[in-house]
Design a protein around this motif. Sequence first.
Motif, PDB file in Angstrom:
ATOM      1  N   MET A  35      -0.630  -1.725  -4.590  1.00 55.86           N
ATOM      2  CA  MET A  35      -1.646  -1.034  -4.726  1.00 55.86           C
ATOM      3  C   MET A  35      -1.987  -1.316  -5.984  1.00 55.86           C
ATOM      4  O   MET A  35      -0.779  -1.787  -6.984  1.00 55.86           O
ATOM      5  CB  MET A  35      -1.127   0.311  -4.665  1.00 55.86           C
ATOM      6  CG  MET A  35      -1.276   0.580  -3.420  1.00 55.86           C
ATOM      7  SD  MET A  35      -0.993   2.512  -2.746  1.00 55.86           S
ATOM      8  CE  MET A  35      -0.070   2.202  -1.384  1.00 55.86           C
TER       9      MET A  35
ATOM     10  N   ASP B 224      -5.349  -0.949  -1.708  1.00 56.88           N
ATOM     11  CA  ASP B 224      -4.526  -1.514  -1.290  1.00 56.88           C
ATOM     12  C   ASP B 224      -5.117  -2.050  -0.433  1.00 56.88           C
ATOM     13  O   ASP B 224      -5.711  -1.940   0.617  1.00 56.88           O
ATOM     14  CB  ASP B 224      -3.438  -0.307  -0.545  1.00 56.88           C
ATOM     15  CG  ASP B 224      -2.815  -0.883   0.591  1.00 56.88           C
ATOM     16  OD1 ASP B 224      -1.801  -1.402  -0.422  1.00 56.88           O
ATOM     17  OD2 ASP B 224      -2.504  -0.486   1.577  1.00 56.88           O
TER      18      ASP B 224
ATOM     19  N   VAL C  44      -8.172   4.034  -1.294  1.00 55.65           N
ATOM     20  CA  VAL C  44      -7.339   5.293  -0.417  1.00 55.65           C
ATOM     21  C   VAL C  44      -7.653   5.731  -1.145  1.00 55.65           C
ATOM     22  O   VAL C  44      -6.991   6.854  -0.987  1.00 55.65           O
ATOM     23  CB  VAL C  44      -6.008   4.731  -0.603  1.00 55.65           C
ATOM     24  CG1 VAL C  44      -6.236   2.862   0.454  1.00 55.65           C
ATOM     25  CG2 VAL C  44      -5.303   4.087  -1.953  1.00 55.65           C
TER      26      VAL C  44
ATOM     27  N   VAL D  42      -6.370  11.659  -1.974  1.00 49.90           N
ATOM     28  CA  VAL D  42      -5.371  10.298  -1.112  1.00 49.90           C
ATOM     29  C   VAL D  42      -6.421  10.321   0.967  1.00 49.90           C
ATOM     30  O   VAL D  42      -5.853  11.378   0.840  1.00 49.90           O
ATOM     31  CB  VAL D  42      -4.177  10.152  -1.202  1.00 49.90           C
ATOM     32  CG1 VAL D  42      -3.172   9.358  -0.815  1.00 49.90           C
ATOM     33  CG2 VAL D  42      -3.526  10.470  -2.758  1.00 49.90           C
ATOM     34  N   LYS D  43      -6.290   8.937   1.557  1.00 51.59           N
ATOM     35  CA  LYS D  43      -7.099   9.114   2.199  1.00 51.59           C
ATOM     36  C   LYS D  43      -5.700   9.571   3.139  1.00 51.59           C
ATOM     37  O   LYS D  43      -4.129   9.901   2.776  1.00 51.59           O
ATOM     38  CB  LYS D  43      -6.761   7.900   2.687  1.00 51.59           C
ATOM     39  CG  LYS D  43      -8.280   7.327   2.227  1.00 51.59           C
ATOM     40  CD  LYS D  43      -8.251   6.309   2.924  1.00 51.59           C
ATOM     41  CE  LYS D  43      -9.714   5.120   2.982  1.00 51.59           C
ATOM     42  NZ  LYS D  43      -9.829   4.992   4.312  1.00 51.59           N
TER      43      LYS D  43
ATOM     44  N   GLU E  38      -3.758   9.101   5.392  1.00 50.96           N
ATOM     45  CA  GLU E  38      -2.701   8.183   6.000  1.00 50.96           C
ATOM     46  C   GLU E  38      -1.539   7.189   4.963  1.00 50.96           C
ATOM     47  O   GLU E  38      -0.910   6.507   5.481  1.00 50.96           O
ATOM     48  CB  GLU E  38      -3.299   7.079   6.392  1.00 50.96           C
ATOM     49  CG  GLU E  38      -3.921   5.983   6.098  1.00 50.96           C
ATOM     50  CD  GLU E  38      -5.521   6.634   6.511  1.00 50.96           C
ATOM     51  OE1 GLU E  38      -6.802   5.843   6.101  1.00 50.96           O
ATOM     52  OE2 GLU E  38      -5.476   7.333   6.821  1.00 50.96           O
ATOM     53  N   TYR E  39      -1.985   8.168   3.418  1.00 53.85           N
ATOM     54  CA  TYR E  39      -1.581   7.472   2.093  1.00 53.85           C
ATOM     55  C   TYR E  39      -0.927   8.517   1.665  1.00 53.85           C
ATOM     56  O   TYR E  39      -0.326   8.098   0.649  1.00 53.85           O
ATOM     57  CB  TYR E  39      -2.372   6.647   1.720  1.00 53.85           C
ATOM     58  CG  TYR E  39      -3.211   5.232   2.196  1.00 53.85           C
ATOM     59  CD1 TYR E  39      -1.961   4.221   1.525  1.00 53.85           C
ATOM     60  CD2 TYR E  39      -4.257   5.060   2.973  1.00 53.85           C
ATOM     61  CE1 TYR E  39      -2.344   2.570   2.112  1.00 53.85           C
ATOM     62  CE2 TYR E  39      -3.828   3.947   3.180  1.00 53.85           C
ATOM     63  CZ  TYR E  39      -3.618   2.577   2.650  1.00 53.85           C
ATOM     64  OH  TYR E  39      -3.936   1.371   3.208  1.00 53.85           O
ATOM     65  N   ARG E  40      -0.940  10.023   1.656  1.00 56.05           N
ATOM     66  CA  ARG E  40      -0.216  10.822   1.664  1.00 56.05           C
ATOM     67  C   ARG E  40       1.460  10.432   1.576  1.00 56.05           C
ATOM     68  O   ARG E  40       1.743   9.978   2.449  1.00 56.05           O
ATOM     69  CB  ARG E  40      -0.721  12.236   2.522  1.00 56.05           C
ATOM     70  CG  ARG E  40      -2.675  12.191   1.947  1.00 56.05           C
ATOM     71  CD  ARG E  40      -2.999  13.061   2.024  1.00 56.05           C
ATOM     72  NE  ARG E  40      -4.265  13.602   2.288  1.00 56.05           N
ATOM     73  CZ  ARG E  40      -5.559  14.108   2.808  1.00 56.05           C
ATOM     74  NH1 ARG E  40      -4.629  14.851   3.800  1.00 56.05           N
ATOM     75  NH2 ARG E  40      -6.199  13.603   2.390  1.00 56.05           N
TER      76      ARG E  40
ATOM     77  N   LYS F 177       3.207   8.996  -0.472  1.00 54.95           N
ATOM     78  CA  LYS F 177       3.915   7.597  -1.026  1.00 54.95           C
ATOM     79  C   LYS F 177       3.723   8.080  -2.623  1.00 54.95           C
ATOM     80  O   LYS F 177       3.613   6.769  -3.153  1.00 54.95           O
ATOM     81  CB  LYS F 177       2.929   6.902  -0.404  1.00 54.95           C
ATOM     82  CG  LYS F 177       2.885   6.613   0.899  1.00 54.95           C
ATOM     83  CD  LYS F 177       2.502   5.588   1.302  1.00 54.95           C
ATOM     84  CE  LYS F 177       2.540   5.514   3.078  1.00 54.95           C
ATOM     85  NZ  LYS F 177       1.503   4.388   3.876  1.00 54.95           N
TER      86      LYS F 177
ATOM     87  N   ILE G 264       1.046   8.340  -4.298  1.00 61.38           N
ATOM     88  CA  ILE G 264       0.239   8.014  -4.789  1.00 61.38           C
ATOM     89  C   ILE G 264      -0.796   8.832  -6.342  1.00 61.38           C
ATOM     90  O   ILE G 264      -1.292   8.675  -7.053  1.00 61.38           O
ATOM     91  CB  ILE G 264      -1.336   7.726  -3.724  1.00 61.38           C
ATOM     92  CG1 ILE G 264      -0.116   5.946  -2.960  1.00 61.38           C
ATOM     93  CG2 ILE G 264      -2.006   7.240  -4.688  1.00 61.38           C
ATOM     94  CD1 ILE G 264      -1.134   5.647  -1.798  1.00 61.38           C
TER      95      ILE G 264
END
Length: 151
Positions: A1, A58, A63, A91-92, A94-96, A98, A100
């Motif tokens: 990323m 990413d 994202v 944060v989208k 599906e990326y939460r 992590k 970010i």
Amino acid sequence: MITREATKEDLKILLEFEQGIVSAERPFNSTLIEGEIHYYDLNEFIQSPDATLIVVEDNNEIVASGYALIKKSDKDYNNFKSYAYLGFMYVKPEYRGKGINKVITDELVNWAKSRNISEVRLDVYAQNASAIKAYEKAGFEPLILTMRLKS
């Protein structure tokens, strides 16, 4: 990323993120009008020397996002003249979870520090426990709670 500054070419996805933020905030704020809402002047954040709008990519897909805006203190009694206000933290789904959001927050705080700004603020709904936890993990602490009465 990778993290980078947003460009005008990113506006389409950023406007989608904005509506994602509105949707996430509706359960916490009964005063929001129905339909599409625009909180931010994203183009201004991209162009202004007093702001930075960053995105996380990413595999060449944006994202996540966030901005910092330098604002003047409107209180003569504060021990700072300017502060950085953070917003547009998205944060989208599906990326939460992590880390970010912490990457974005750290990047924005570092941007503020590079401009000799030591006070950094943001707003979060009092009922948004997951967001509060994430910001506390990034070093933020509650300062004031705005209360309202609908009469």
